[in-house]
Design an enzyme around this catalytic site. Sequence first.
Site, PDB file in Angstrom:
ATOM      1  N   SER A  91       0.848  -1.201   0.000  1.00  0.00           N
ATOM      2  CA  SER A  91       0.000   0.000   0.000  1.00  0.00           C
ATOM      3  C   SER A  91       0.878   1.243   0.000  1.00  0.00           C
ATOM      4  CB  SER A  91      -0.903   0.031   1.227  1.00  0.00           C
ATOM      5  OG  SER A  91      -0.164   0.382   2.389  1.00  0.00           O
ATOM      6  N   ASP A  92       0.404   2.316  -0.645  1.00  0.00           N
ATOM      7  CA  ASP A  92       1.017   3.606  -0.379  1.00  0.00           C
ATOM      8  C   ASP A  92       0.843   3.875   1.112  1.00  0.00           C
ATOM      9  OD1 ASP A  92       2.207   6.075  -0.620  1.00  0.00           O
ATOM     10  OD2 ASP A  92       0.961   6.738  -2.289  1.00  0.00           O
ATOM     11  N   TRP A  93       1.663   4.743   1.651  1.00  0.00           N
ATOM     12  CA  TRP A  93       1.717   4.920   3.104  1.00  0.00           C
ATOM     13  C   TRP A  93       0.404   5.527   3.615  1.00  0.00           C
ATOM     14  CZ3 TRP A  93       5.232   2.197   1.423  1.00  0.00           C
ATOM     15  CH2 TRP A  93       6.353   1.817   2.148  1.00  0.00           C
ATOM     16  N   GLY A  94      -0.432   4.654   4.196  1.00  0.00           N
ATOM     17  CA  GLY A  94      -1.724   5.080   4.689  1.00  0.00           C
ATOM     18  C   GLY A  94      -2.873   4.770   3.743  1.00  0.00           C
TER      19      GLY A  94
END
Length: 777
Positions: free
Chosen positions: A228-231
């Site tokens: 995942s992208d961060w968050g």
Amino acid sequence: MNADLEKLTKDEKIRLFNGVGNWNSFDAGGRLPSFTMSDGPHGLRKQDAVQETEAYADINRSRLATCFPTSSCMAASWDKALLSEEGKSIAEEAQCQEVDLVLGPGTNIKRSPLCGRNFEYFSEDPYLAGTLAASYINGMQALGIGTSLKHFTCNNQEKRRQTSNSIVDEKTLSEIYLRPFEIAVRKAQPASIMVSYNKVNGEYAAASKFLLTEVLRKKWGFKGMVISDWGACIGAANCLKAGMSLAMPDSNGYFSHQLSAVYDEDSVLRDKLDEANSLVVEAAKKWNGGHRQKADNSKIDFVAHHKAALRFATSSAVLLKNDGALPLAPKTKLAVIGGLAATMKFQGGGSSHINAAEYPSALESLKALGYEIDYAEGYPTDLGNVSEKGYAQALELAKKAASEKVPLLFFCGLTEEFEGEGFDRETIALPQVQTKLLDQILETGAEVIAVTFSGAPIDIYFADKVRAVLHMYLCGEACGEACAQLLSGNVNPSGKLAETFPFSEKDTPCYGNFGGEDDNIEYKEGCLVGYRYYEAKKIPVRYEFGFGLSYTTFEYSNLEVDAAARRVSFDIKNTGTVKGAEAAQVYIQRAGAEYPELRGFEKVELEPGETKRVSVELDENAFKSYDTSAHNFVPLVGTYKVMAASSVKKIQLEKEVEVSEGDLAGQAADAYSPDVTLYNDFFTNTFYEQHHRGTFTTADNLGDMAKESFAVRMILRFIIRAMLSTMKGKSKDDPSVKIAISAIEENPLESLISITNGVLSEKRMQGILRLANGKHK
């Protein structure tokens, strides 16, 4: 099941789905191999362990590393070998920093020149973007460092990127927005793919079984992890079942709590968790750097890497205009105006910001070559106000240059507050403080040579009023030396635009349907993105796709086309008096089509008078089109125009060919059995309902909640004030502040649990949600 996983408890398997801290995978107390990640893509942004607990806004603090040119700059080189070398160079530094996986490259399509993060992406053209990404990936992974191709997919704006909904039809999605990722996956097999924040056709990309399983794995054959992208992991169970392998960063137990609650009753989730765990463990075994030396900057050959950065920069700068003013005569007198000549802008703001050593500015580098220079700042490059005294000094210098017939170099471009991660531009115009000064300089009659800097297209309205324009993009730490080498003629410019420079943002295909406060973004322009739009609609542009001048000239001849082999050959001769390099492009247009499409390119270097035979391998889809009934690219017989060109508008040679079934015999569509139900659902359920007071969920953000709740509005103000108080008096216009504020305002509540390192706990999140919905108990 992977033998390593048999040792794990239920809780450990669940924990393995989530990263540890900001940059590591879970090692189960040393019983599993793990890997360390670092931001990229044009250098390492490796943070020390002590910085793990620092605020999200301290994103620019990292270890010293080489800052290579950004992707938008490197793309202008049109040089696959250079992209491979860049990947290898960054990998060498990663080896010395105990980094196993670099978060890059970014290959999102440049739907609009206004996207604040365009400097991290390659092109508006999917074939060029995907091919360059593959070269970078292969170069880096050849040295044992993994990559994370990002941001998958339709992450084409920064405004509300965490919740925006990209609504795209099947043909457009497949031909334009998925295609660069497909090329990179098929040609390079990156270690991982980073899935983006946004929704696509109504569902989060990170929770889309259609994107992560049907397309990425089943259709393209992707073998690596999906991170995942961060968050970006919103709803851990849904993301896991869709095909996500690793959620980042550490959610401080929140994801484990979500998964534990349904683990025993959900056999599908258990199976998908085993698959995800296996991919993470396999990646850790393959890319783990335990065999490499401990972190030691002294082992990095910064001198060699700086020389490489300089070579990349000089190969990528684009000469947009020249009436003979360049190259400059050696060791002559020059007038130089503009703060960017002394304080270079060579990278963008945000997670890709590299902590680079200081190197000579353009001003210093020109002096080192023997030029006598009179300099006036004219405008500042920081966020301060223009000094009336400095402004007057610049105009006096311009008048002096005009009277003495001395060349005047005006350095201009986008300073830090105008482009970066987390925010978009509203216009392609240069800062007013610069244009006002330039207009008055031009009135003096001075012979102006403009040197421009930006990570994306800008309005070069002054092109007809100056003698030359050299566009440097954001060309890395060797920016100053590169300027001097190119302006002096020690190096011949050979870059060409990998994107269109329009006259105005109002001319762009998605004007009026980009950014804004509505999360639903309809891609109404369809496949007419970039040069496809301008060519189809016959809209004039400032500088077309593929355009770039040289200090020499080239002649094309003897075009040959082998459609069955997908190969085009022709001769190029350097007809000038200096060595130069030409980025030759091949476009193909099927009879009846509205526009040509780039299907191949090669860059060739030639001595004066030298001729070389150039052989260009065409894209595998050169004679295919996407068929929505087959859900695939299928070969098409018919008449095609094949063009060898120096830009999309400057066709040097062309030939009409009849492509027969025999020619296409070896180019059949891939064997693929689509899940028709997934396709139908994905392309019909495209809108989603935005929530309001009473219906807000953990997938909504504080910014939207604050519009309808006084209590949340006060909480948001307090959070932002508290954050600003830790940032040492930085202005709200500072890029690091902008990205932090946009994250706090626009990230879903669930995302904030991860990116605040647990400061926003699950309990606090539920409390805010009750306030937002008017429930105070």
